[in-house]
Motif scaffolding. Structure first.
Motif, PDB file in Angstrom:
ATOM      1  N   LYS A 207       0.853  -1.188   0.000  1.00  0.00           N
ATOM      2  CA  LYS A 207       0.000   0.000   0.000  1.00  0.00           C
ATOM      3  C   LYS A 207       0.889   1.238   0.000  1.00  0.00           C
ATOM      4  N   GLU A 208       0.449   2.231  -0.741  1.00  0.00           N
ATOM      5  CA  GLU A 208       1.138   3.517  -0.778  1.00  0.00           C
ATOM      6  C   GLU A 208       0.228   4.579  -0.159  1.00  0.00           C
ATOM      7  N   THR A 209       0.719   5.271   0.837  1.00  0.00           N
ATOM      8  CA  THR A 209      -0.083   6.262   1.537  1.00  0.00           C
ATOM      9  C   THR A 209       0.237   7.660   1.028  1.00  0.00           C
ATOM     10  N   GLN A 210      -0.811   8.379   0.635  1.00  0.00           N
ATOM     11  CA  GLN A 210      -0.685   9.779   0.254  1.00  0.00           C
ATOM     12  C   GLN A 210      -1.311  10.640   1.364  1.00  0.00           C
ATOM     13  N   ASP A 211      -1.499  11.922   1.093  1.00  0.00           N
ATOM     14  CA  ASP A 211      -2.020  12.820   2.129  1.00  0.00           C
ATOM     15  C   ASP A 211      -3.393  12.384   2.630  1.00  0.00           C
ATOM     16  N   SER A 212      -4.296  12.145   1.717  1.00  0.00           N
ATOM     17  CA  SER A 212      -5.666  11.795   2.119  1.00  0.00           C
ATOM     18  C   SER A 212      -6.134  10.474   1.540  1.00  0.00           C
ATOM     19  N   THR A 213      -5.279   9.804   0.764  1.00  0.00           N
ATOM     20  CA  THR A 213      -5.675   8.563   0.108  1.00  0.00           C
ATOM     21  C   THR A 213      -4.628   7.473   0.323  1.00  0.00           C
ATOM     22  N   ILE A 214      -5.027   6.261   0.011  1.00  0.00           N
ATOM     23  CA  ILE A 214      -4.122   5.108   0.001  1.00  0.00           C
ATOM     24  C   ILE A 214      -4.306   4.390  -1.325  1.00  0.00           C
ATOM     25  N   THR A 215      -3.213   3.994  -1.949  1.00  0.00           N
ATOM     26  CA  THR A 215      -3.276   3.178  -3.151  1.00  0.00           C
ATOM     27  C   THR A 215      -2.941   1.740  -2.778  1.00  0.00           C
ATOM     28  N   TRP A 216      -3.877   0.853  -3.072  1.00  0.00           N
ATOM     29  CA  TRP A 216      -3.761  -0.567  -2.747  1.00  0.00           C
ATOM     30  C   TRP A 216      -3.345  -1.320  -4.006  1.00  0.00           C
ATOM     31  N   HIS A 217      -2.279  -2.093  -3.921  1.00  0.00           N
ATOM     32  CA  HIS A 217      -1.746  -2.810  -5.080  1.00  0.00           C
ATOM     33  C   HIS A 217      -1.973  -4.317  -4.919  1.00  0.00           C
ATOM     34  N   TYR A 218      -2.671  -4.895  -5.896  1.00  0.00           N
ATOM     35  CA  TYR A 218      -2.978  -6.328  -5.869  1.00  0.00           C
ATOM     36  C   TYR A 218      -2.395  -7.021  -7.094  1.00  0.00           C
ATOM     37  N   ASP A 219      -1.938  -8.255  -6.880  1.00  0.00           N
ATOM     38  CA  ASP A 219      -1.334  -9.044  -7.956  1.00  0.00           C
ATOM     39  C   ASP A 219      -2.108 -10.339  -8.158  1.00  0.00           C
ATOM     40  N   MET A 220      -2.516 -10.614  -9.405  1.00  0.00           N
ATOM     41  CA  MET A 220      -3.095 -11.906  -9.781  1.00  0.00           C
ATOM     42  C   MET A 220      -2.047 -12.691 -10.558  1.00  0.00           C
ATOM     43  N   GLU A 221      -1.888 -13.964 -10.221  1.00  0.00           N
ATOM     44  CA  GLU A 221      -0.882 -14.783 -10.888  1.00  0.00           C
ATOM     45  C   GLU A 221      -1.432 -15.505 -12.103  1.00  0.00           C
ATOM     46  N   GLN A 222      -2.756 -15.711 -12.148  1.00  0.00           N
ATOM     47  CA  GLN A 222      -3.364 -16.484 -13.215  1.00  0.00           C
ATOM     48  C   GLN A 222      -4.396 -15.647 -13.968  1.00  0.00           C
ATOM     49  N   SER A 223      -4.754 -16.128 -15.144  1.00  0.00           N
ATOM     50  CA  SER A 223      -5.690 -15.393 -15.990  1.00  0.00           C
ATOM     51  C   SER A 223      -7.136 -15.735 -15.647  1.00  0.00           C
ATOM     52  N   MET A 224      -8.046 -14.832 -16.017  1.00  0.00           N
ATOM     53  CA  MET A 224      -9.466 -15.034 -15.748  1.00  0.00           C
ATOM     54  C   MET A 224     -10.276 -14.195 -16.732  1.00  0.00           C
ATOM     55  N   SER A 225     -11.558 -14.530 -16.841  1.00  0.00           N
ATOM     56  CA  SER A 225     -12.461 -13.741 -17.670  1.00  0.00           C
ATOM     57  C   SER A 225     -12.730 -12.401 -17.004  1.00  0.00           C
ATOM     58  N   SER A 226     -12.962 -11.376 -17.834  1.00  0.00           N
ATOM     59  CA  SER A 226     -13.100 -10.017 -17.306  1.00  0.00           C
ATOM     60  C   SER A 226     -14.281  -9.861 -16.360  1.00  0.00           C
ATOM     61  N   TYR A 227     -15.345 -10.637 -16.578  1.00  0.00           N
ATOM     62  CA  TYR A 227     -16.515 -10.463 -15.726  1.00  0.00           C
ATOM     63  C   TYR A 227     -16.251 -10.869 -14.281  1.00  0.00           C
ATOM     64  N   LEU A 228     -15.136 -11.552 -14.026  1.00  0.00           N
ATOM     65  CA  LEU A 228     -14.799 -12.005 -12.685  1.00  0.00           C
ATOM     66  C   LEU A 228     -13.892 -11.036 -11.941  1.00  0.00           C
ATOM     67  N   VAL A 229     -13.563  -9.906 -12.571  1.00  0.00           N
ATOM     68  CA  VAL A 229     -12.836  -8.858 -11.855  1.00  0.00           C
ATOM     69  C   VAL A 229     -13.788  -8.238 -10.833  1.00  0.00           C
ATOM     70  N   ALA A 230     -13.333  -8.084  -9.599  1.00  0.00           N
ATOM     71  CA  ALA A 230     -14.223  -7.622  -8.527  1.00  0.00           C
ATOM     72  C   ALA A 230     -13.525  -6.593  -7.663  1.00  0.00           C
ATOM     73  N   LEU A 231     -14.346  -5.786  -7.018  1.00  0.00           N
ATOM     74  CA  LEU A 231     -13.830  -4.731  -6.153  1.00  0.00           C
ATOM     75  C   LEU A 231     -14.836  -4.461  -5.043  1.00  0.00           C
ATOM     76  N   VAL A 232     -14.343  -4.396  -3.811  1.00  0.00           N
ATOM     77  CA  VAL A 232     -15.175  -3.996  -2.669  1.00  0.00           C
ATOM     78  C   VAL A 232     -14.414  -2.963  -1.862  1.00  0.00           C
TER      79      VAL A 232
END
Length: 685
Positions: A207-232
């Motif tokens: 994670k990278e912390t800025q003044d008021s935000t945080i950037t979260w970095h995620y890594d996927m090792e395998q491939s998948m169909s686009s409809y399975l990309v998710a975010l919460v």
């Protein structure tokens, strides 16, 4: 080398004619997955929830399998700019290319003479205001609580962002490929304001912390169909367990729900370990996460390694008896193999996902709850399919327009029958080989059937014709299989529509709870005092079906209000209140503090009955009315709101603030709720 900023343009009538032809035919790009292989995507998005805005950058790496003069990215109503196309040479610097493009309301189309067996990179920046697929819940800028009903109280805003791709909708917030035949390795970075958890597919690297935000970095090792990309995005706590094979199982919950963690996620590790053993193929992803969200569109969704599910399944131990997460938990986890690891080529083969997930979820539940549970649920599936057959709505399992009942329930039944036909050993080996052969690929029904024929040595063409292709539901064959269970035999033996001494003794015998419930359903008049000594499930059946309570059973029936079942209490409270007006105050005082499920089933009923009961706490009646009306407010879960609207309508007490909330509900993103609200508005008008 300096980066070129490429502006989309169309320079010739030839390109215009190509565009027209493509959109008229509707098939211009249908074969893209056969000609172009999108390999990976580096994605960064910044989300501004109060204005429902997504700002992002995407870099796709792709291989050209066959020379083509165009390719496309699905992008719904997006403003795309700073597009770059780069050829990646095996030796030497990357080459920035001149190209032409078209950004319409559905796609970004790139026109270039792409060379076979060459690799390219496509970069872009974009802005989207998604109308579906990404949902912004409870966002009022700078506000964390909202006063309800003239400042009587305040409720916390849930403040969430979550996604639901469901086959082809990810392109509403991320330029991607709707075609599930193209599998891509996605690495996502998400920038969001501090104080929130950001969860997506893959492993959190940093994670990278800025003044008021945080950037979260995620890594996927395998491939998948686009409809399975998710975010919460939301505020969560979590606990982590590890499977026998060492996979981290991350289970999220709201901080205030720490006491509900165990009953909500009960059996999770056991289900996971059971699947790896039963399926015979290791879990294919880096980790497994489960996240509850408010007002989800479905029970759950099997995004790759990241199941999102409705927080209505966040429960306590009492609720576990009547409504638990176990089946949904197992169903979505099974999809990690059947749907995510191997994915249907088209809707024609949808049962390969839903039928398998339904079947394996049932196997997992049988592992914990027994074979009778397994056969009971298969019997329920058969009854649903029979109703569908009698109504003329039965359809082929290979019809892409078939109902959910067909894909889920018939699909599971077909797997049960296939296992019987080819034998347990051949079936398990078939599934294992099928998954290993087509890992990270797309499949058709014949791929699975071919494996089954090869492993069993049997010709399955007749089985396929009868159970997969024929729209007829063969009830006799299905029941012949189920009647191999003594539990089903016993259940079918019970026939108590006509009172008999034998039927009365059934309720005190050792027959199953399901058989006893059948007796009560058929003839509730058979119930005697001694029958209240049965299990919680049988007592619940008494509460549900004995609606006209004989005076001699009043005391026994009142004991149902003490049962550890929110459904039993709800049924019993209403029926007792209806049958014995002289005792209404006593029943209300006894149940005053009860809430029930997350949808407040007992509390909303209690408030309604309190308002209808003359001389019951008249000094509090206005407060009770306001509380019930409060529950129609948009800050509450849609299930709570639906209960409140239903009761206010029933007692003809939906005033103007209630109707205003109902009007707002008519545009809610959960279609069942918005449909309910629109229908109720019509009744008021």
């Amino acid at each position: 080398m300096a980066f070129w900023i490429k502006v989309c343009y169309i320079r010739s009538m030839k390109v215009l004619l190509q565009l027209c032809f493509c959109f008229i035919s509707l098939f211009c790009f249908s074969q893209q997955a056969k000609d172009v292989d999108f390999k990976s995507a580096k994605v960064h998005v910044e989300i501004q929830p109060t204005i429902k805005k997504v700002k992002g950058q995407v870099a796709y790496t792709l291989d050209i399998l066959k020379a083509v003069d165009s390719l496309y990215i699905d992008a719904v109503n997006m403003n795309i700019k700073n597009i770059e196309l780069i050829q990646i040479h095996q030796q030497g610097d990357p080459e920035f290319l001149n190209f032409e493009c078209k950004n319409n309301t559905k796609q970004l189309i790139i026109y270039y003479a792409f060379k076979q067996d060459e690799r390219y990179e496509l970069r872009m920046e974009y802005v989207a205001h998604p109308r579906k697929a990404m949902y912004f819940v409870d966002w009022v800028d700078g506000v964390d609580t909202v006063p309800i009903e003239n400042n009587i109280k305040e409720i916390d805003l849930r403040k969430q962002v979550w996604t639901q791709g469901q086959g082809k909708y990810t392109s509403n917030w991320l330029p991607s490929i709707d075609d599930m035949n193209d599998k891509i390795e996605f690495d996502l970075s998400i920038t969001f304001k501090k104080g929130f958890d950001v969860i997506t597919n893959g492993r959190l690297t940093h994670k990278e912390t800025q003044d008021s935000t945080i950037t979260w970095h995620y890594d996927m090792e395998q491939s998948m169909s686009s409809y399975l990309v998710a975010l919460v995005i939301g505020k969560y706590d979590k606990k982590i367990k590890h499977s026998k094979s060492g996979i981290p199982l991350e289970m999220y919950y709201y901080p205030e729900d720490s006491l509900k963690y165990e009953p909500t996620y009960r059996y999770t590790k056991g289900i996971f370990d059971f699947f790896e053993e039963e399926i015979g193929v290791p879990y294919p992803w880096q980790n497994y996460k489960q996240i509850p969200v408010k007002d989800f569109l479905y029970a759950g969704m099997e995004n790759t390694g990241t199941t999102i599910f409705s927080d209505s399944f966040v429960i306590d131990s009492i609720a576990f008896v009547d409504k638990n997460y176990v089946n949904v938990n197992a169903h979505e986890l099974a999809h990690q193999w059947f749907g995510d690891l191997v994915t249907e080529t088209s809707g024609t083969h949808h049962w390969l996902q839903e039928g398998f997930a339904t079947y394996y979820a049932l196997l997992a539940e049988a592992f914990f709850f027994g074979d009778d549970y397994y056969y009971w649920n298969l019997y329920q599936y058969v009854q649903e399919l029979l109703v569908q057959e009698k109504s003329g709505q039965s359809s082929s399992l290979l019809d892409p327009k078939s109902s959910s009942t067909t894909f889920y329930k018939k699909g599971a039944l077909v797997l049960h029958l296939l296992r019987e036909k080819i034998g347990n050993s051949a079936f398990r080996e078939t599934v294992k080989n099928y998954l290993l052969e087509y890992s990270f690929k797309n499949v058709r029904t014949e791929d699975f059937i071919n494996e089954a024929e090869n492993l069993s040595g049997k010709d399955l063409s007749g089985f396929v014709d009868r159970w997969l292709k024929d729209k007829t539901f063969y009830i006799d064959d299905a029941m012949e299989s189920l009647e191999k269970s003594t539990f089903i035999q016993e259940y079918l033996m019970v026939d108590c529509e006509i009172a008999s001494s034998k039927c009365i003794t059934y309720l005190n015998s050792g027959i199953s709870d399901e058989s006893k419930e059948k007796v009560i359903t058929q003839n509730a008049n058979l119930i005697k005092k001694e029958h209240f000594k049965n299990s919680v499930k049988v007592r619940q059946a008494i509460a549900r079906y004995l609606v006209e309570i004989p005076k001699e059973l009043k005391i026994e029936y009142e004991s149902l209000l003490n049962d550890k079942s929110y459904l039993t209490v709800e049924f019993a409270l209403y029926n007792l209140w209806t049958n014995f007006p002289e005792s209404r105050g006593a029943y209300l005082r006894q149940t005053k503090g009860m809430v029930g499920f997350r949808d407040k089933n007992i509390r909303t009923l209690w408030l309604t009955l309190a308002l209808l009961t003359s001389n019951f706490e008249p000094e509090n009646s206005q407060q009770y009315y306001k509380e019930l009306r409060d529950y129609t407010n948009s800050r509450y879960d849609f299930n709570i709101r639906m209960n409140a609207f239903k009761y206010l309508s029933m007692i003809k007490a939906c005033d103007q603030p209630c109707k205003n909330n109902l009007k707002q509900a008519s545009t809610h993103h959960v279609w069942q709720f918005s449909k309910f609200a629109r229908q109720l508005l019509k009744e008021f008008n």
